[in-house]
Design a protein around this motif. Structure first.
Motif, PDB file in Angstrom:
ATOM      1  N   SER B 123     -65.647  23.417  47.730  1.00  0.00           N
ATOM      2  CA  SER B 123     -66.531  22.975  46.653  1.00  0.00           C
ATOM      3  C   SER B 123     -66.600  24.020  45.538  1.00  0.00           C
ATOM      4  CB  SER B 123     -67.908  22.578  47.200  1.00  0.00           C
ATOM      5  OG  SER B 123     -68.747  23.690  47.272  1.00  0.00           O
ATOM      6  N   VAL B 124     -66.529  25.315  45.905  1.00  0.00           N
ATOM      7  CA  VAL B 124     -66.474  26.347  44.858  1.00  0.00           C
ATOM      8  C   VAL B 124     -65.222  26.147  44.011  1.00  0.00           C
ATOM      9  CG1 VAL B 124     -66.043  28.810  44.465  1.00  0.00           C
ATOM     10  CG2 VAL B 124     -67.866  28.106  46.014  1.00  0.00           C
ATOM     11  N   LEU B 125     -64.120  25.855  44.693  1.00  0.00           N
ATOM     12  CA  LEU B 125     -62.852  25.676  43.992  1.00  0.00           C
ATOM     13  C   LEU B 125     -62.927  24.532  42.984  1.00  0.00           C
ATOM     14  CD1 LEU B 125     -60.009  26.790  43.903  1.00  0.00           C
ATOM     15  CD2 LEU B 125     -59.415  25.368  45.857  1.00  0.00           C
ATOM     16  N   SER B 126     -63.537  23.411  43.407  1.00  0.00           N
ATOM     17  CA  SER B 126     -63.544  22.294  42.454  1.00  0.00           C
ATOM     18  C   SER B 126     -64.657  22.444  41.421  1.00  0.00           C
ATOM     19  CB  SER B 126     -63.619  20.948  43.181  1.00  0.00           C
ATOM     20  OG  SER B 126     -64.690  20.944  44.080  1.00  0.00           O
ATOM     21  N   GLU B 127     -65.782  23.077  41.820  1.00  0.00           N
ATOM     22  CA  GLU B 127     -66.861  23.242  40.844  1.00  0.00           C
ATOM     23  C   GLU B 127     -66.544  24.303  39.796  1.00  0.00           C
ATOM     24  OE1 GLU B 127     -70.684  23.988  42.711  1.00  0.00           O
ATOM     25  OE2 GLU B 127     -70.362  22.143  43.878  1.00  0.00           O
ATOM     26  N   GLU B 128     -66.028  25.425  40.261  1.00  0.00           N
ATOM     27  CA  GLU B 128     -65.812  26.543  39.333  1.00  0.00           C
ATOM     28  C   GLU B 128     -64.511  26.381  38.564  1.00  0.00           C
ATOM     29  OE1 GLU B 128     -67.835  29.174  38.760  1.00  0.00           O
ATOM     30  OE2 GLU B 128     -69.373  28.404  40.107  1.00  0.00           O
ATOM     31  N   GLY B 129     -63.521  25.811  39.214  1.00  0.00           N
ATOM     32  CA  GLY B 129     -62.228  25.615  38.547  1.00  0.00           C
ATOM     33  C   GLY B 129     -61.732  26.910  37.927  1.00  0.00           C
ATOM     34  N   GLU B 130     -61.284  26.818  36.691  1.00  0.00           N
ATOM     35  CA  GLU B 130     -60.648  27.963  36.051  1.00  0.00           C
ATOM     36  C   GLU B 130     -61.612  29.111  35.781  1.00  0.00           C
ATOM     37  OE1 GLU B 130     -57.889  27.013  33.076  1.00  0.00           O
ATOM     38  OE2 GLU B 130     -57.206  25.208  34.130  1.00  0.00           O
ATOM     39  N   HIS B 131     -62.923  28.841  35.918  1.00  0.00           N
ATOM     40  CA  HIS B 131     -63.870  29.960  35.781  1.00  0.00           C
ATOM     41  C   HIS B 131     -63.577  31.031  36.821  1.00  0.00           C
ATOM     42  CE1 HIS B 131     -66.275  28.190  32.688  1.00  0.00           C
ATOM     43  NE2 HIS B 131     -66.469  27.092  33.394  1.00  0.00           N
ATOM     44  N   LEU B 132     -62.934  30.644  37.909  1.00  0.00           N
ATOM     45  CA  LEU B 132     -62.621  31.612  38.958  1.00  0.00           C
ATOM     46  C   LEU B 132     -61.658  32.681  38.461  1.00  0.00           C
ATOM     47  CD1 LEU B 132     -62.308  29.311  42.084  1.00  0.00           C
ATOM     48  CD2 LEU B 132     -64.136  30.906  41.537  1.00  0.00           C
ATOM     49  N   LEU B 133     -61.008  32.417  37.335  1.00  0.00           N
ATOM     50  CA  LEU B 133     -60.074  33.403  36.794  1.00  0.00           C
ATOM     51  C   LEU B 133     -60.760  34.400  35.879  1.00  0.00           C
ATOM     52  CD1 LEU B 133     -57.116  31.037  35.964  1.00  0.00           C
ATOM     53  CD2 LEU B 133     -57.423  32.479  37.971  1.00  0.00           C
ATOM     54  N   GLU B 134     -62.046  34.180  35.641  1.00  0.00           N
ATOM     55  CA  GLU B 134     -62.733  35.098  34.736  1.00  0.00           C
ATOM     56  C   GLU B 134     -62.895  36.467  35.374  1.00  0.00           C
ATOM     57  OE1 GLU B 134     -66.303  33.049  33.704  1.00  0.00           O
ATOM     58  OE2 GLU B 134     -65.189  31.573  32.512  1.00  0.00           O
ATOM     59  N   ARG B 135     -62.978  37.446  34.514  1.00  0.00           N
ATOM     60  CA  ARG B 135     -63.148  38.821  34.934  1.00  0.00           C
ATOM     61  C   ARG B 135     -64.513  38.956  35.623  1.00  0.00           C
ATOM     62  NH1 ARG B 135     -65.292  42.786  32.579  1.00  0.00           N
ATOM     63  NH2 ARG B 135     -64.502  44.921  32.640  1.00  0.00           N
ATOM     64  N   VAL B 136     -64.541  39.586  36.787  1.00  0.00           N
ATOM     65  CA  VAL B 136     -65.811  39.787  37.480  1.00  0.00           C
ATOM     66  C   VAL B 136     -66.450  41.068  36.953  1.00  0.00           C
ATOM     67  CG1 VAL B 136     -66.906  39.823  39.730  1.00  0.00           C
ATOM     68  CG2 VAL B 136     -64.607  38.889  39.500  1.00  0.00           C
ATOM     69  N   PRO B 137     -67.731  41.020  36.549  1.00  0.00           N
ATOM     70  CA  PRO B 137     -68.379  42.237  36.062  1.00  0.00           C
ATOM     71  C   PRO B 137     -68.292  43.340  37.118  1.00  0.00           C
ATOM     72  CG  PRO B 137     -69.857  40.335  35.884  1.00  0.00           C
ATOM     73  CD  PRO B 137     -68.620  39.867  36.570  1.00  0.00           C
ATOM     74  N   CYS B 138     -68.321  44.607  36.678  1.00  0.00           N
ATOM     75  CA  CYS B 138     -68.056  45.709  37.597  1.00  0.00           C
ATOM     76  C   CYS B 138     -69.026  45.751  38.773  1.00  0.00           C
ATOM     77  CB  CYS B 138     -68.053  47.040  36.852  1.00  0.00           C
ATOM     78  SG  CYS B 138     -69.643  47.508  36.153  1.00  0.00           S
ATOM     79  N   ARG B 139     -70.255  45.266  38.591  1.00  0.00           N
ATOM     80  CA  ARG B 139     -71.222  45.280  39.698  1.00  0.00           C
ATOM     81  C   ARG B 139     -70.987  44.152  40.691  1.00  0.00           C
ATOM     82  NH1 ARG B 139     -76.547  46.659  36.155  1.00  0.00           N
ATOM     83  NH2 ARG B 139     -75.376  45.502  34.603  1.00  0.00           N
ATOM     84  N   GLY B 140     -70.238  43.125  40.269  1.00  0.00           N
ATOM     85  CA  GLY B 140     -70.052  41.947  41.107  1.00  0.00           C
ATOM     86  C   GLY B 140     -70.655  40.731  40.421  1.00  0.00           C
ATOM     87  N   ASP B 141     -70.351  39.579  40.971  1.00  0.00           N
ATOM     88  CA  ASP B 141     -70.829  38.322  40.396  1.00  0.00           C
ATOM     89  C   ASP B 141     -72.357  38.254  40.459  1.00  0.00           C
ATOM     90  OD1 ASP B 141     -70.539  35.562  39.461  1.00  0.00           O
ATOM     91  OD2 ASP B 141     -71.275  35.052  41.470  1.00  0.00           O
TER      92      ASP B 141
END
Lengths: 453, 453
Positions: B123-141
């Protein structure tokens, strides 16, 4: 008129050396006007390009200066040039986003075949199931290491034993591991100018750094030999930010130095996939697998968020790695490793790279033509490697003026001197153009901004 | 004339490789003239373009040079490359597995709700889609940090600002970050006996370590006060391996020491979720958020392969963290962070912990009754915390004899003394029983092994 007998392989270099030596010996004195390119070329029976290249090199190194519409003059070489101070990367103070980012932009994420990736993730999830919870060996998943070895063979022509590969969470993570393997009591030489994160990663890990100046041919082998470095970190295939490509003679000379002194070479191959003209240059790893630590990541080729990279260790260091870390699990989740292995194994990775290369070849052409249309002199230095090039702007009053001019037009830009880690002259008035984040049509739009006012 | 058999799809590359190798092997020597493009092309029955492309590549890499109007020549390449020798695969030595592992076994992976996890991943895969390719802030999501803060409040009663949380790739990774934040010139005190990986992670990161003896009440506060440590790394809720729980009076005394001396306390809360009797003890973080760095991971509670952990930093250190790392992306993939956030947020994590606790409560009972059935004196020391306890075996001749006796019966076992980092008496003849890897019925089967012979 200057009269030189230009023999040898490389006429421009030989001309450059003669003039340089004449300046250093005082035969050509400060302020003296040099002959025009055309005149000197006809006089020496060489092409204008040869003279121009020699002059550019002399300009770049600060031996001569150019005055608009009056030509080239010998510079005051004895005067110490004020050095550009390196502002510490007080980065990402999330100021408003510039309209165009020529510093760190990346378009690869937009071109990333997300549907393929998502499909592979789903199939890994159902095929591997609970196996995904298994401990990942410290070197990384074997299936991924096998695929990386095969990829290295196909793309770089190097035969690598998968058991010498370590998968890690990005390049900076791997730099830290290198320090743990080789030790903090050793001296690490990094390129100057260079990518600040390399230097800061070593420093943060407690290593002592020294700097090796970069010439048009990459890290200067003479400076390497003079240094007492135990580790030399270089990007011979496409130095950042100068774009220099190290010729094989220098590669071999540096390898000979490493063999003799027992040093290691870290070959940072961060963007070799993106040689847009011809094939990627032969890696140093292929030349000397027992002294070279080869590093590459997937952040340039897949997505910047993907903190996945790998290094190939010489057998001696791999033994040490196993001694130190064999009881630790690899830091990259098995899930991502298996998905990437499926992506490489299925040929999707190389197809993606080819798509990216086609895309960036077109962008590069646009950038070159945009630069040629600028309303001020702009000399491109581009080797057709990677996703950036440099542009010398001889008429700019200063580097600060270049950045400011760009910033006022909404363009984020850095100069070569911004990447100096220690004062060094010869890198003035040169903008670094990272076109990895540009879309089609944008180069011309950016150039147009500089026509107004 | 060069005679090569060019097979394969990529003729130019194959030609390039042959010539290159001949140069490196010395078959073609410096200064030697190469055949003209046309001649070589007709000779090898390939197109002129093929030869030209190969020559260009060789030129670009500096293997050959071109002289105007006279053709191509082998460059001065100092080749004397010994061939790469590949050492035999030094794979991780997989010695045969013991029948029962009382050292590092973990059953939590078997109890891991994989179907829930897989569903959340999809569900994360389909909900987030290409957002998963965004840079993760240094502290974490941020969504994960919010969930961790809420979890800490529910499970440990501590109010934590999510902006003081850093997500990282497991505990050892975070120890390395701590050294980068606090410095290598500082003195790090670790518990003795203790978990060897803590000490070795600090050492590998170049920090100097000293040892603080552990009593029945955890790290000895008097020794802490006498030490000149700048950082004290302890597990007050359940010391490993002794199982000691630090009473609140000692916690306060150590906090007073830290306040006075300006030291930091690393509270390693590695298994506090598993307090099987009563509620988890109050954390030191809750008592003194400005001197305590709180660390916990998900490897015990989810799966050992899951290299995901976090730390809570005092504001002062968080500022330093941002100064150092704000330009770096977080090392844990966004995909795993989002999935874990969904798991915590959906209540699945706590349900899983409760299932694990019920399970291990039963195992612990079995272990206690198995020990009481042993045919020799065995005194249990157990505080009902975490997944291990210790057993004093006063009649055993030595620690070596205990390990040997176990090993001969296929049981992997360590003694308290195996965890001594510096010589210290008072820990003899005591086995450490990690029952985190045992299945129902196994404790009795292990005990039975010691009745035979």
């Amino acid at each position: 008129m200057l009269t030189y007998n230009l023999d040898g392989k490389n006429k421009y270099y030989s001309l450059y050396c003669r003039i340089r030596d004449d300046i250093l010996r005082g035969n050509l004195t400060s302020g003296q006007k040099l002959p025009s390119k055309r005149a000197l070329a006809s006089d020496l029976s060489v092409s204008v390009i040869t003279v121009q290249t020699a002059y550019e090199q002399l300009l770049a190194e600060g031996y001569i200066i150019s005055r608009e519409r009056s030509g080239y003059f010998v510079a005051e070489v004895n005067a110490r040039l004020p050095s550009a101070q390196h502002e510490g990367e007080a980065e990402e103070v999330c100021s408003q986003k510039p309209a165009f980012d020529l510093v760190s932009g990346s378009a690869s994420a937009q071109l990333f075949p997300f549907s393929v990736w998502a499909r592979l993730m789903r199939s890994v999830l159902s095929e591997e199931g609970e196996h995904l919870l298994e401990r990942v060996p410290c070197r990384g998943d074997l299936s991924l290491r096998n695929e990386i070895a095969a990829l290295l063979y196909r793309m770089r022509g190097v035969e690598v034993n998968p058991s010498n590969i370590v998968v890690g969470a990005g390049a900076e993570y791997l730099y830290g591991i290198i320090v743990q393997l080789i030790g903090r009591d050793k001296l690490y030489a990094v390129e100057n100018p260079g990518y600040g994160k390399i230097h800061s990663a070593y420093s943060l890990n407690g290593a002592n750094c020294t700097f090796v100046p970069v010439t048009k041919q990459g890290a200067d082998p003479e400076a390497v030999e003079r240094s007492s470095a135990h580790i030399l970190h270089i990007s011979p295939s496409h130095q950042f930010p100068t774009g220099a490509v190290m010729p094989v003679s220098n590669r071999l000379r540096i390898i000979a130095w490493a063999r003799e002194s027992g040093a290691y070479i870290v070959e940072d191959d961060y963007d070799s996939e993106f040689r847009l003209v011809g094939k990627p240059l032969q890696s140093m790893l292929g030349l000397c697998p027992d002294r070279v630590i080869y590093i590459n990541t997937f952040s340039k080729s897949l997505a910047p968020s993907m903190r996945m990279g790998y290094m190939v260790l010489p057998p001696e260091l791999m033994q040490k790695y196993l001694d130190l870390f064999s009881s630790a699990a690899n830091v990259v989740p098995l899930f991502e490793q298996k998905t990437l292995a499926a992506m490489i194994g299925g040929g999707f990775f190389e197809r993606h790279i080819n798509r990216l290369k086609n895309y960036f070849r077109a962008i590069r052409q646009e950038v070159l033509s945009a630069i040629s249309s600028l309303p001020f002199p702009a000399e491109v230095n581009d080797t057709g490697s990677g996703l950036h090039l440099t542009v010398k702007l001889p008429s700019a009053p200063s580097d600060g003026a270049i950045r400011e001019l760009a910033e006022r037009r909404g363009v984020r830009l850095r100069c070569l001197s911004d990447y100096l880690l220690a004062p060094l002259s010869g890198f003035e008035r040169t903008a670094v153009i990272n076109y990895g984040g540009l879309k089609k049509g944008e180069p011309q739009r950016i150039a147009a901004l500089f026509h107004k006012s």
